[in-house]
Design a protein around this motif. Sequence first.
Motif, PDB file in Angstrom:
ATOM      1  N   GLY A 200      45.783  31.456   8.211  1.00 48.76           N
ATOM      2  CA  GLY A 200      46.958  31.542   8.850  1.00 48.76           C
ATOM      3  C   GLY A 200      47.205  32.844   9.748  1.00 48.76           C
ATOM      4  O   GLY A 200      48.105  32.991   9.980  1.00 48.76           O
ATOM      5  N   MET A 201      45.826  33.555   9.952  1.00 48.21           N
ATOM      6  CA  MET A 201      45.922  34.634  10.664  1.00 48.21           C
ATOM      7  C   MET A 201      45.082  34.601  12.113  1.00 48.21           C
ATOM      8  O   MET A 201      44.095  34.186  11.927  1.00 48.21           O
ATOM      9  CB  MET A 201      45.623  35.903   9.933  1.00 48.21           C
ATOM     10  CG  MET A 201      44.246  35.954   9.294  1.00 48.21           C
ATOM     11  SD  MET A 201      44.088  37.728   8.585  1.00 48.21           S
ATOM     12  CE  MET A 201      42.665  36.962   7.664  1.00 48.21           C
ATOM     13  N   ALA A 202      45.697  35.114  12.945  1.00 50.28           N
ATOM     14  CA  ALA A 202      45.019  35.336  14.367  1.00 50.28           C
ATOM     15  C   ALA A 202      44.100  36.520  14.317  1.00 50.28           C
ATOM     16  O   ALA A 202      42.952  36.529  14.883  1.00 50.28           O
ATOM     17  CB  ALA A 202      46.087  35.062  15.427  1.00 50.28           C
ATOM     18  N   ALA A 203      44.499  37.247  13.791  1.00 48.51           N
ATOM     19  CA  ALA A 203      43.704  38.729  13.855  1.00 48.51           C
ATOM     20  C   ALA A 203      44.248  39.608  12.797  1.00 48.51           C
ATOM     21  O   ALA A 203      45.376  39.513  12.195  1.00 48.51           O
ATOM     22  CB  ALA A 203      43.742  39.331  15.222  1.00 48.51           C
ATOM     23  N   THR A 204      43.597  40.745  12.292  1.00 49.26           N
ATOM     24  CA  THR A 204      43.980  41.815  11.523  1.00 49.26           C
ATOM     25  C   THR A 204      43.831  43.077  12.439  1.00 49.26           C
ATOM     26  O   THR A 204      42.718  43.424  12.771  1.00 49.26           O
ATOM     27  CB  THR A 204      43.279  41.901  10.131  1.00 49.26           C
ATOM     28  OG1 THR A 204      43.502  40.489   9.517  1.00 49.26           O
ATOM     29  CG2 THR A 204      43.794  42.789   9.324  1.00 49.26           C
ATOM     30  N   VAL A 205      44.825  43.738  12.276  1.00 46.84           N
ATOM     31  CA  VAL A 205      44.741  45.212  13.199  1.00 46.84           C
ATOM     32  C   VAL A 205      45.036  46.325  12.032  1.00 46.84           C
ATOM     33  O   VAL A 205      46.314  46.487  11.563  1.00 46.84           O
ATOM     34  CB  VAL A 205      45.735  45.250  14.170  1.00 46.84           C
ATOM     35  CG1 VAL A 205      45.715  46.742  14.906  1.00 46.84           C
ATOM     36  CG2 VAL A 205      45.736  44.242  15.144  1.00 46.84           C
ATOM     37  N   ASN A 206      44.121  47.099  11.696  1.00 46.23           N
ATOM     38  CA  ASN A 206      44.048  48.028  10.669  1.00 46.23           C
ATOM     39  C   ASN A 206      44.841  47.690   9.547  1.00 46.23           C
ATOM     40  O   ASN A 206      45.946  48.319   8.867  1.00 46.23           O
ATOM     41  CB  ASN A 206      45.023  49.349  11.537  1.00 46.23           C
ATOM     42  CG  ASN A 206      44.349  50.203  12.656  1.00 46.23           C
ATOM     43  OD1 ASN A 206      43.120  49.971  12.493  1.00 46.23           O
ATOM     44  ND2 ASN A 206      44.913  50.191  13.554  1.00 46.23           N
TER      45      ASN A 206
END
Length: 176
Positions: free
Chosen positions: A43-49
């Motif tokens: 369920g995630m589109a991206a991970t940023v840091n």
Amino acid sequence: MSLIEKMRNSTESTSTRFLIILVGVIFAFAGGRSARGQGCAGGMAATVNGETIALADFEQEVRRDYQRAGSGLADDKKAEIAGLTLDRMVQKAVVMQEAKRLGLAVSSDEIAREIKKEELFQKDGKFDEKAYLDGLDKIGLSRADFEKDTHDRLLILKMQDLVARGAVVTNTEVRR
């Protein structure tokens, strides 16, 4: 001394660190463009840091962007809009993280002042609560979401102002 040499010599400055982080994140996500339209596990589109951009939030933003673009979009245009939406969300996350790290904040008074300035929410030149709620209904946002968006926008403006105040370009560099 060239601009690049100055950047190398001043990596301890806030504005330089911010620019380096921003460029790194943009490059990191530019390589993953082909996977964007297919959804991500968990369920995630991206991970940023380490911070997740939820797939549901991404899809909601994409729907808003589709609505702004109008009906009858071709599939390639939809894919382009989705990519730009994710890029915007990643950039926002990076800026918000850096603002938090620097201790920048937006008060509830600042948010209220900003909302009260919005012409859509005024009646006879003054803020009107009913016009505010009706306006939010028209644009399809809850009060909490709109106030969070306003908070985020003001925090980003503060961050941009901080970076702009720290950026110095000599006349020689401008001429080049």
